[in-house]
Scaffold this motif. Structure first.
Motif, PDB file in Angstrom:
ATOM      1  N   LEU A  55      21.994  40.942  38.034  1.00 47.22           N
ATOM      2  CA  LEU A  55      23.131  41.773  38.426  1.00 47.22           C
ATOM      3  C   LEU A  55      24.106  40.936  39.242  1.00 47.22           C
ATOM      4  O   LEU A  55      23.689  40.049  39.982  1.00 47.22           O
ATOM      5  N   ASP A  56      25.400  41.253  39.117  1.00 51.89           N
ATOM      6  CA  ASP A  56      26.395  40.573  39.955  1.00 51.89           C
ATOM      7  C   ASP A  56      26.701  41.396  41.198  1.00 51.89           C
ATOM      8  O   ASP A  56      26.917  40.870  42.275  1.00 51.89           O
ATOM      9  N   THR A  57      26.755  42.703  40.984  1.00 52.67           N
ATOM     10  CA  THR A  57      27.122  43.598  42.074  1.00 52.67           C
ATOM     11  C   THR A  57      26.091  44.714  42.139  1.00 52.67           C
ATOM     12  O   THR A  57      25.631  45.185  41.100  1.00 52.67           O
ATOM     13  N   VAL A  58      25.739  45.104  43.363  1.00 49.78           N
ATOM     14  CA  VAL A  58      24.838  46.249  43.481  1.00 49.78           C
ATOM     15  C   VAL A  58      25.655  47.463  43.939  1.00 49.78           C
ATOM     16  O   VAL A  58      26.558  47.345  44.762  1.00 49.78           O
ATOM     17  N   TYR A  59      25.330  48.613  43.349  1.00 49.59           N
ATOM     18  CA  TYR A  59      26.057  49.848  43.629  1.00 49.59           C
ATOM     19  C   TYR A  59      25.100  50.925  44.113  1.00 49.59           C
ATOM     20  O   TYR A  59      24.016  51.093  43.540  1.00 49.59           O
ATOM     21  N   SER A  60      25.529  51.648  45.129  1.00 50.86           N
ATOM     22  CA  SER A  60      24.753  52.807  45.564  1.00 50.86           C
ATOM     23  C   SER A  60      24.735  53.843  44.451  1.00 50.86           C
ATOM     24  O   SER A  60      25.697  53.967  43.688  1.00 50.86           O
ATOM     25  N   GLY A  61      23.652  54.588  44.371  1.00 51.74           N
ATOM     26  CA  GLY A  61      23.544  55.632  43.360  1.00 51.74           C
ATOM     27  C   GLY A  61      24.635  56.685  43.495  1.00 51.74           C
ATOM     28  O   GLY A  61      24.961  57.394  42.541  1.00 51.74           O
ATOM     29  N   LEU A  62      25.226  56.757  44.676  1.00 53.53           N
ATOM     30  CA  LEU A  62      26.278  57.759  44.911  1.00 53.53           C
ATOM     31  C   LEU A  62      27.472  57.542  43.982  1.00 53.53           C
ATOM     32  O   LEU A  62      28.139  58.487  43.583  1.00 53.53           O
ATOM     33  N   LEU A  63      27.731  56.276  43.624  1.00 55.68           N
ATOM     34  CA  LEU A  63      28.896  55.967  42.795  1.00 55.68           C
ATOM     35  C   LEU A  63      28.718  56.425  41.352  1.00 55.68           C
ATOM     36  O   LEU A  63      29.639  56.339  40.551  1.00 55.68           O
ATOM     37  N   PHE A  64      27.536  56.881  41.026  1.00 58.38           N
ATOM     38  CA  PHE A  64      27.273  57.343  39.668  1.00 58.38           C
ATOM     39  C   PHE A  64      27.269  58.869  39.605  1.00 58.38           C
ATOM     40  O   PHE A  64      26.953  59.450  38.580  1.00 58.38           O
ATOM     41  N   ARG A  65      27.579  59.493  40.743  1.00 55.98           N
ATOM     42  CA  ARG A  65      27.549  60.958  40.798  1.00 55.98           C
ATOM     43  C   ARG A  65      28.953  61.518  40.686  1.00 55.98           C
ATOM     44  O   ARG A  65      29.948  60.827  40.876  1.00 55.98           O
ATOM     45  N   GLU A  66      29.018  62.833  40.397  1.00 57.40           N
ATOM     46  CA  GLU A  66      30.311  63.506  40.264  1.00 57.40           C
ATOM     47  C   GLU A  66      31.016  63.566  41.620  1.00 57.40           C
ATOM     48  O   GLU A  66      30.369  63.478  42.660  1.00 57.40           O
ATOM     49  N   SER A  67      32.335  63.772  41.581  1.00 61.75           N
ATOM     50  CA  SER A  67      33.089  63.766  42.829  1.00 61.75           C
ATOM     51  C   SER A  67      32.640  64.883  43.768  1.00 61.75           C
ATOM     52  O   SER A  67      32.614  64.715  44.985  1.00 61.75           O
ATOM     53  N   GLU A  68      32.234  66.037  43.216  1.00 57.66           N
ATOM     54  CA  GLU A  68      31.775  67.142  44.069  1.00 57.66           C
ATOM     55  C   GLU A  68      30.545  66.724  44.855  1.00 57.66           C
ATOM     56  O   GLU A  68      30.399  67.032  46.042  1.00 57.66           O
ATOM     57  N   THR A  69      29.631  66.023  44.180  1.00 64.96           N
ATOM     58  CA  THR A  69      28.398  65.585  44.839  1.00 64.96           C
ATOM     59  C   THR A  69      28.715  64.544  45.902  1.00 64.96           C
ATOM     60  O   THR A  69      28.160  64.562  46.998  1.00 64.96           O
ATOM     61  N   ARG A  70      29.657  63.653  45.579  1.00 65.53           N
ATOM     62  CA  ARG A  70      30.013  62.607  46.541  1.00 65.53           C
ATOM     63  C   ARG A  70      30.636  63.217  47.785  1.00 65.53           C
ATOM     64  O   ARG A  70      30.365  62.787  48.904  1.00 65.53           O
ATOM     65  N   GLU A  71      31.458  64.254  47.576  1.00 69.42           N
ATOM     66  CA  GLU A  71      32.094  64.899  48.727  1.00 69.42           C
ATOM     67  C   GLU A  71      31.079  65.537  49.657  1.00 69.42           C
ATOM     68  O   GLU A  71      31.257  65.563  50.866  1.00 69.42           O
TER      69      GLU A  71
END
Lengths: 287, 109
Positions: A55-71
């Motif tokens: 992998l080049d970049t690691v992403y939190s699982g939050l970035l794969f969720r819908e905007s409502e969930t992120r909010e």
């Protein structure tokens, strides 16, 4: 004739735009996780040297969720996991066991364990075993408090691990993988790349090679653990890391390892090291 | 009495006169519907919060009758137009007779 071909060209380029937007919808770009309008958490970081070629970049699982969930995760009031954190803090101060002690008797404020979550799992004090936070808590309960051990994914256990994780929110995940832990890390890595179950899937098949793609109706994340224990909308409670591992292995139609098993602790260390550089999110909100 | 009941309220500290502010309330409660069976096959008795009231300086803002289909930890979010400084009083009524209260003041800016 000329006009017509141009129109087709435009249509084709619009289509190309649309399809690329769909393919790269995950991880979401330009999103910043600011909790309570004051604390900015790292949800995207360059991968550590261990992950070179993977992998080049690691992403939190939050970035794969819908905007409502992120909010929901951006405000402690709307984060449903915080109700459990409150319960965890009550347990932290509650005397239990034959020695008349609570967690607070020795550790004072939960803030004193600020750095704990980011370093988990970690070799135990005698250096002969790798312990998750659950092991440390149960060790305290049985040897220091004279209380009974909690089950790995019990409500009490997850709410106390959540309270400790919230205290360590914003700390950068950085488990120790050298020294005595190196052996565990290697074992975890091997498990990560081993195919399990009737579907013959390894962790890497989904979370390294296909993150950002769909798995049935869901978005595949990198399977990072920095948001755990996480509140999942599907079961409306906090979920431990090992509980989530179990769900994943079960979905490959395999006989899973147990929560707290040596295999899962090794895997927890390896997966945590893959997320090095991300912030502890306290209680994440996931679906 | 249901255990672990804890009301939480979020009210802005201040607002301009005539401003519409959003209030958020959450109370942790199991909201047992009375329709589930326990391990012994008997119905688990109903235990819910059946009414939620918010008053502002003694005037009623919202009065909600709640039914068993409402899920765990009921959450309410509603808007109020602020004309004067004052105090919000939030009250939850439990089936078992318990009353949970919370108060929050708001000033004019």
């Amino acid at each position: 004739m000329h006009l017509r071909s141009r129109r087709i060209l435009i249509a084709a380029s619009v289509f190309a735009l649309m399809s690329s937007a769909t393919a790269y919808a995950d991880p979401v770009e330009g999103f910043e996780l600011v909790v309570n309008g004051e604390m900015t958490l790292v949800t995207e970081a360059p991968a550590s040297a261990n992950l070179e070629g993977a992998l080049d970049t690691v992403y939190s699982g939050l970035l794969f969720r819908e905007s409502e969930t992120r909010e929901m995760e951006m405000d402690d009031f709307s984060n449903p996991g915080m109700v459990f954190v409150d319960q965890g803090l009550d347990l932290w101060n509650k005397v239990d066991g034959t020695d008349g002690k609570s967690c607070a008797s020795c550790h004072d404020d939960v803030e004193s364990l600020k750095e704990t979550r980011a370093a988990m799992p970690k070799m135990n004090p005698t250096g002969d075993d790798l312990w998750s936070m659950e092991n440390y808590i149960n060790n305290c309960r049985t040897t220091k408090m004279g209380a009974e051990a909690w089950k790995w994914s019990s409500d009490q256990m997850t709410s106390v691990t959540a309270a400790i994780s919230v205290a360590g929110r914003g700390e950068v995940v950085n488990p120790k993988v050298d020294g005595a832990a190196a052996e565990w890390w290697e074992k975890g890595k091997e498990l990560y790349y081993t195919r399990f179950g009737q579907l013959e899937l390894s962790c890497a098949n989904c979370h390294e090679q296909n993150y950002g793609n769909m798995i049935r109706a869901d978005h595949l994340s990198q399977g990072q653990t920095n948001g755990f224990p996480a509140y999942r909308l599907k079961n409306a409670k906090l979920n431990s890391i090992h509980n989530r591992f179990k769900g994943c292995v079960r979905d490959t139609r395999a006989e899973t390892f147990g929560e707290g098993s040596a295999e899962f602790r090794a895997l927890e260390l390896y997966v945590a090291s893959r997320g090095a550089g991300l912030s502890v999110e306290g209680v994440g909100v996931r679906n | 009495m249901a255990s672990d009941v804890k009301p939480r309220v979020k009210v802005p500290k201040s607002a301009a006169a005539g401003e519409i502010v959003t209030l958020k309330t959450l109370i942790s409660h199991p909201m047992e519907s009375g329709q589930r069976k326990g391990g012994d096959g008997n119905l688990v008795p109903r235990s819910i919060i059946n009414r939620f009231v918010c008053d502002y300086n003694g005037a009623n803002v919202i009065d909600v009758k709640m039914e068993p289909a409402i899920s765990t930890n009921p959450y309410f979010e509603f808007d109020v137009k602020i004309e004067t400084a004052g105090e919000f009083a939030f009250t939850w009524y439990d089936d078992d007779g318990s009353v949970y209260e919370e108060k929050k003041s708001i000033s004019l800016s």
